[in-house]
Design an enzyme around this catalytic site. Structure first.
Site, PDB file in Angstrom:
ATOM      1  N   ARG A  93      60.938  28.757  10.860  1.00  0.00           N
ATOM      2  CA  ARG A  93      59.530  28.966  11.219  1.00  0.00           C
ATOM      3  C   ARG A  93      58.611  27.848  10.728  1.00  0.00           C
ATOM      4  O   ARG A  93      57.401  28.047  10.574  1.00  0.00           O
ATOM      5  CB  ARG A  93      59.029  30.328  10.711  1.00  0.00           C
ATOM      6  CG  ARG A  93      59.719  31.517  11.356  1.00  0.00           C
ATOM      7  CD  ARG A  93      58.969  32.801  11.053  1.00  0.00           C
ATOM      8  NE  ARG A  93      59.601  33.937  11.725  1.00  0.00           N
ATOM      9  CZ  ARG A  93      60.495  34.737  11.175  1.00  0.00           C
ATOM     10  NH1 ARG A  93      60.874  34.527   9.909  1.00  0.00           N
ATOM     11  NH2 ARG A  93      61.008  35.745  11.835  1.00  0.00           N
ATOM     12  N   LYS A 143      51.162  17.763  18.938  1.00  0.00           N
ATOM     13  CA  LYS A 143      51.865  18.324  20.089  1.00  0.00           C
ATOM     14  C   LYS A 143      53.344  17.973  19.971  1.00  0.00           C
ATOM     15  O   LYS A 143      53.709  16.796  19.891  1.00  0.00           O
ATOM     16  CB  LYS A 143      51.317  17.755  21.401  1.00  0.00           C
ATOM     17  CG  LYS A 143      50.053  18.422  21.894  1.00  0.00           C
ATOM     18  CD  LYS A 143      49.719  17.909  23.288  1.00  0.00           C
ATOM     19  CE  LYS A 143      48.541  18.633  23.887  1.00  0.00           C
ATOM     20  NZ  LYS A 143      48.252  18.167  25.265  1.00  0.00           N
ATOM     21  N   GLU A 167      48.470   4.029  27.477  1.00  0.00           N
ATOM     22  CA  GLU A 167      47.750   5.024  26.680  1.00  0.00           C
ATOM     23  C   GLU A 167      46.549   4.391  25.976  1.00  0.00           C
ATOM     24  O   GLU A 167      45.520   5.047  25.780  1.00  0.00           O
ATOM     25  CB  GLU A 167      48.686   5.663  25.656  1.00  0.00           C
ATOM     26  CG  GLU A 167      49.828   6.473  26.254  1.00  0.00           C
ATOM     27  CD  GLU A 167      49.401   7.851  26.757  1.00  0.00           C
ATOM     28  OE1 GLU A 167      48.188   8.157  26.721  1.00  0.00           O
ATOM     29  OE2 GLU A 167      50.281   8.611  27.200  1.00  0.00           O
ATOM     30  N   LYS A 191      41.595   9.638  18.887  1.00  0.00           N
ATOM     31  CA  LYS A 191      42.372  10.872  19.039  1.00  0.00           C
ATOM     32  C   LYS A 191      42.118  11.831  17.885  1.00  0.00           C
ATOM     33  O   LYS A 191      42.031  13.049  18.091  1.00  0.00           O
ATOM     34  CB  LYS A 191      43.869  10.561  19.151  1.00  0.00           C
ATOM     35  CG  LYS A 191      44.671  11.814  19.500  1.00  0.00           C
ATOM     36  CD  LYS A 191      46.048  11.519  20.028  1.00  0.00           C
ATOM     37  CE  LYS A 191      46.719  12.789  20.538  1.00  0.00           C
ATOM     38  NZ  LYS A 191      48.076  12.537  21.068  1.00  0.00           N
ATOM     39  N   GLU A 198      43.743  22.409  22.397  1.00  0.00           N
ATOM     40  CA  GLU A 198      43.413  22.112  23.787  1.00  0.00           C
ATOM     41  C   GLU A 198      42.766  23.287  24.515  1.00  0.00           C
ATOM     42  O   GLU A 198      43.199  23.708  25.587  1.00  0.00           O
ATOM     43  CB  GLU A 198      44.669  21.644  24.542  1.00  0.00           C
ATOM     44  CG  GLU A 198      44.350  20.831  25.785  1.00  0.00           C
ATOM     45  CD  GLU A 198      45.582  20.200  26.399  1.00  0.00           C
ATOM     46  OE1 GLU A 198      45.966  20.628  27.484  1.00  0.00           O
ATOM     47  OE2 GLU A 198      46.154  19.280  25.783  1.00  0.00           O
ATOM     48  N   ARG A 206      40.005  18.587  24.268  1.00  0.00           N
ATOM     49  CA  ARG A 206      41.254  17.827  24.120  1.00  0.00           C
ATOM     50  C   ARG A 206      41.928  17.540  25.464  1.00  0.00           C
ATOM     51  O   ARG A 206      42.705  16.590  25.591  1.00  0.00           O
ATOM     52  CB  ARG A 206      42.217  18.573  23.189  1.00  0.00           C
ATOM     53  CG  ARG A 206      43.494  17.793  22.916  1.00  0.00           C
ATOM     54  CD  ARG A 206      44.308  18.358  21.782  1.00  0.00           C
ATOM     55  NE  ARG A 206      45.539  17.602  21.611  1.00  0.00           N
ATOM     56  CZ  ARG A 206      46.325  17.668  20.554  1.00  0.00           C
ATOM     57  NH1 ARG A 206      46.021  18.471  19.551  1.00  0.00           N
ATOM     58  NH2 ARG A 206      47.426  16.942  20.484  1.00  0.00           N
ATOM     59  N   ASN A 250      44.495  14.066  28.672  1.00  0.00           N
ATOM     60  CA  ASN A 250      45.490  14.137  29.739  1.00  0.00           C
ATOM     61  C   ASN A 250      45.107  13.298  30.952  1.00  0.00           C
ATOM     62  O   ASN A 250      45.766  13.392  32.004  1.00  0.00           O
ATOM     63  CB  ASN A 250      45.689  15.596  30.162  1.00  0.00           C
ATOM     64  CG  ASN A 250      46.318  16.428  29.067  1.00  0.00           C
ATOM     65  OD1 ASN A 250      47.344  16.070  28.518  1.00  0.00           O
ATOM     66  ND2 ASN A 250      45.671  17.537  28.729  1.00  0.00           N
ATOM     67  N   HIS A 300      57.214   6.654  30.494  1.00  0.00           N
ATOM     68  CA  HIS A 300      56.053   7.542  30.493  1.00  0.00           C
ATOM     69  C   HIS A 300      54.760   6.768  30.712  1.00  0.00           C
ATOM     70  O   HIS A 300      53.912   7.152  31.535  1.00  0.00           O
ATOM     71  CB  HIS A 300      55.994   8.308  29.174  1.00  0.00           C
ATOM     72  CG  HIS A 300      54.770   9.149  29.014  1.00  0.00           C
ATOM     73  ND1 HIS A 300      54.513  10.256  29.801  1.00  0.00           N
ATOM     74  CD2 HIS A 300      53.713   9.039  28.160  1.00  0.00           C
ATOM     75  CE1 HIS A 300      53.359  10.783  29.449  1.00  0.00           C
ATOM     76  NE2 HIS A 300      52.852  10.080  28.455  1.00  0.00           N
TER      77      HIS A 300
END
Length: 362
Positions: free
Chosen positions: A121, A143, A185, A227, A237, A241, A245, A265
């Site tokens: 966990r 993320k 990015e 960021k 998000e 946030r 994207n 990517h």
């Protein structure tokens, strides 16, 4: 050394940026009071270059290290590879205070972070990104995820690291294609947040491509600062946030439709940003001159700006519906309204997307 603080209350952490920081990793981790067993996750590209060195650095600081290499590339972000890492954590007898350390690019960080978030966990997570894309984006913000055959990053969590250590010296060994992919990015941050940074990039993009260390240090610090500011205001998000994207809804679909074999990517995001700008022009939201600047900077970074003409637009749009930002069956797009500002559009008409993309495909 430059420091960017991510303010998230009890989950706050620092991003340390500079050249030759790897040698400090062990001492910095020891200061965090972590357990002395560490699972070091890397891939078959980065492991042979830095794996032994980082293992030695951590061992000197008193850690018992188990290193696992996963295959390089997006395909490694899978439940199968996560299971390998769980087995390694069991075999190494990690307890809840023992860290998982991600050494590599965005794939390694996402996969290792997902394992850290879910093993017992949650165990401490340390990010050591070695690609420009990971340094400016994926290593920051918490993320973590693996992919599902039906969608990218569908199985994941928000799970913050204890520390992000960015040694920009590792970019010396980064190949040119991955360097350019990272710049996608970087450009994104200028479009969504900071017009002056965008102008600075227009003037310094070639220095970045030539790996000027002062330029790269500034780029990494600037992007991490942007960021960090966004994540501090909207960690999970719920609103703001989502601007991060920009270019990703189309980009993720493009990666998926090409089975993650054609585009890195950042390359897919670059195309997604250009097409999102064209959609914004078609909607009267963005001036043509600003769209040309976005396209021009993407091109100057050596990144693709168009999709293959044979690509099936209808199939691409279907894949866009697998995006995590889809709500009640409606598409959500992030579209620029100017250099330095974007708008989140919910329920964007599919017909308008199809029309604009078809026109762009000729």
């Amino acid at each position: 050394m430059r420091t960017v603080h991510v303010e998230l209350g009890s989950r706050s952490y620092d991003i340390l940026i500079g050249s030759h920081l790897l040698n400090q990793l062990g001492e910095l981790m020891r200061e965090l009071g972590l357990g002395r067993k560490a699972l070091l996750v890397t891939d078959t590209n980065v492991g042979p270059v830095y794996g032994a060195r980082v293992t030695e650095i951590l061992t000197r600081a008193g850690f018992q290290v188990a290193m696992v290499q996963v295959p390089a590339g997006e395909k490694a972000k899978s439940l199968e590879q996560a299971a390998r890492l769980y087995d390694a954590a069991f075999d190494h007898e990690l307890d809840r205070n023992c860290p998982v350390v991600a050494l590599g690019g965005g794939v390694v960080g996402d996969l290792a972070g997902f394992v850290a978030a879910t093993y017992m966990r949650g165990v401490p997570f340390i990010q050591v990104p070695t690609t420009l894309l990971a340094q400016v984006d994926s290593s920051v913000g918490g993320k973590v995820a693996v992919n599902h055959p039906r969608g990218k990053n569908i199985i994941g969590a928000f799970y913050q690291p204890k520390l992000v250590l960015i040694d920009t010296g590792t970019l010396d060994t980064l190949d040119r294609r991955n360097l350019k992919a990272g710049l996608a990015e970087v450009i994104k941050y200028g479009v969504i947040w900071d017009a002056s940074f965008f102008r600075w990039l227009e003037e310094n993009i070639h220095a970045a491509l030539n790996k000027n260390i002062q330029v790269l240090d500034y780029i990494v610090e600037k992007c991490c600062s942007i960021k960090a500011a966004v994540v501090a205001r909207d960690e999970t998000e719920q609103g703001l946030r989502a601007i991060l994207n920009y270019g990703h809804t189309i980009g993720h679909a493009l990666e998926s439709i090409t089975d993650y074999r054609t585009y890195l990517h950042g390359e897919a995001v670059a195309i997604g940003m250009v097409y999102a700008a064209r959609l914004a022009v078609a909607q009267g939201m963005l001036k043509e001159s600003d769209c040309q600047r976005i396209t021009g900077l993407v091109h100057a970074a050596g990144l693709p700006t168009t999709m293959p003409p044979e690509l099936a637009i209808n199939e691409l749009i279907k894949l866009m519906y697998h995006d995590k930002k889809v709500s009640s069956g409606s598409l959500t797009l992030v579209l620029p309204t100017g250099i330095g500002s974007v708008k989140i559009i919910k329920g964007f008409p599919e017909a308008e997307i199809a029309k604009t993309l078809a026109n762009l495909q000729g």
